[in-house]
Write a protein that holds these residues in place. Structure first.
Motif, short mmCIF file in Angstrom:
data_model
loop_
_atom_site.label_atom_id
_atom_site.label_comp_id
_atom_site.label_asym_id
_atom_site.label_seq_id
_atom_site.Cartn_x
_atom_site.Cartn_y
_atom_site.Cartn_z
N GLU A 148 -63.85 20.33 -77.34
CA GLU A 148 -62.99 21.30 -78.02
C GLU A 148 -61.82 20.65 -78.74
O GLU A 148 -61.06 21.33 -79.44
CB GLU A 148 -62.45 22.32 -77.00
N ALA A 149 -61.65 19.36 -78.59
CA ALA A 149 -60.50 18.66 -79.18
C ALA A 149 -60.65 18.50 -80.69
O ALA A 149 -61.76 18.49 -81.23
CB ALA A 149 -60.33 17.30 -78.52
N ALA A 150 -59.52 18.36 -81.37
CA ALA A 150 -59.52 18.07 -82.80
C ALA A 150 -59.68 16.56 -82.98
O ALA A 150 -58.85 15.78 -82.49
CB ALA A 150 -58.22 18.53 -83.44
N ILE A 151 -60.75 16.16 -83.65
CA ILE A 151 -61.10 14.74 -83.75
C ILE A 151 -61.18 14.36 -85.22
O ILE A 151 -61.81 15.04 -86.03
CB ILE A 151 -62.47 14.47 -83.08
N ILE A 152 -60.54 13.24 -85.59
CA ILE A 152 -60.64 12.72 -86.95
C ILE A 152 -61.47 11.44 -86.94
O ILE A 152 -61.28 10.57 -86.09
CB ILE A 152 -59.24 12.51 -87.58
N LEU A 153 -62.41 11.36 -87.89
CA LEU A 153 -63.35 10.26 -87.98
C LEU A 153 -63.31 9.65 -89.37
O LEU A 153 -62.83 10.27 -90.32
CB LEU A 153 -64.77 10.74 -87.67
#
Length: 268
Positions: A99-104
């Motif tokens: 559920e976390a906000a992840i930047i790739l």
């Protein structure tokens, strides 16, 4: 004959191509029009068939195999070289990652595929240029970030902490090296040019190895103000015998990653 050649300004790529593009080896009459861009731009251009020879992430190669052939020389594979999942908070609860906000660093990057392999349920993803990801996490724009390249050596200086080594997870699970990126050539150019370019990249890399640990001005000029120590760490991590020739083990690793790519994208 002139070929359009694309690779990144990162030390591993400039180290490999330095001799080829700067007249340090005999290219047998071939000329190269060089474009340096970040890998996700190169991935996108590969999907458009924009360049004759290009560095790209392996997921982008899997999408373009009908148009491009993978060269044996120039790839980035290895052990202990994978992307890292980092956060400000430590320990970051494993149960919260989906559920976390992840930047790739890009939709078509190997980093994205390896993250999806480890966390298939994560859906709250965004994408940015790889060297901006550390700051995005530091500034609270994302809960987690997947970092690559020289950021492996700098994230702790910014107060970030490792949640998971995605490459280590891959190696432990699949028992093959981590295939990060490769060099491809348009199939339409034929087998003679394939063999010639493959041999030239190998010769260019051998030239750089023969002069190492000297870091050439070409590598320094494109290294985005990183120290020579970090440049050498970068080269040591990403340039190795697989870069000279994929060999059976390297090809097996690429085939294994291709199978995972198919499963991730078909849901099977």
């Amino acid at each position: 004959m002139k070929l359009k050649l694309g690779f990144s300004p990162c030390p591993n790529d400039t180290f490999i191509f330095d001799a080829l593009v700067n007249g340090k080896i005999d290219t047998g009459g071939l000329e190269f029009e060089v474009v340096l861009e970040d890998v996700e731009t190169l991935n996108r251009w590969a999907l458009e068939g924009k360049l004759d020879v290009t560095k790209l992430s392996f997921p982008a190669y899997f999408k373009t195999q009908d148009q491009y052939a993978l060269l044996n020389a120039g790839s980035a594979l290895g052990k202990g070289v994978g992307p890292l999942l980092v956060s400000r908070q430590q320990p970051f609860p494993e149960a919260a990652i989906d559920e976390a906000a992840i930047i790739l660093p890009g939709v078509n990057t190997t980093a994205h595929l390896l993250f999806s392999f480890a966390y298939p349920g994560a859906r709250n993803k965004s994408f940015g240029v790889f060297h901006e990801i550390e700051d995005a996490v530091v500034n609270g724009m994302a809960d987690l970030g997947v970092i690559i390249h020289e950021n492996r050596f700098t994230y702790q200086d910014k107060g970030l902490m490792k949640v998971k080594d995605l490459g280590e997870y891959w190696e432990e699970t699949m028992s093959v090296p981590i295939p990060l990126g490769g060099i491809v050539i348009k199939r339409s150019l034929g087998t003679v040019l394939y063999d010639q370019v493959d041999a030239l990249i190998r010769e260019s890399l051998r030239y750089s190895f023969d002069h190492y640990p000297l870091v050439s001005e070409y590598v320094k000029d494109h290294a985005q103000a990183m120290s020579e120590e970090v440049m050498r760490k970068h080269i040591d991590l990403y340039v190795n015998d697989y870069s000279l020739d994929l060999g059976p083990e390297g090809k097996k690793a690429v085939a294994t990653l291709s199978g995972v790519y198919d499963r991730v994208h078909t849901g099977v």
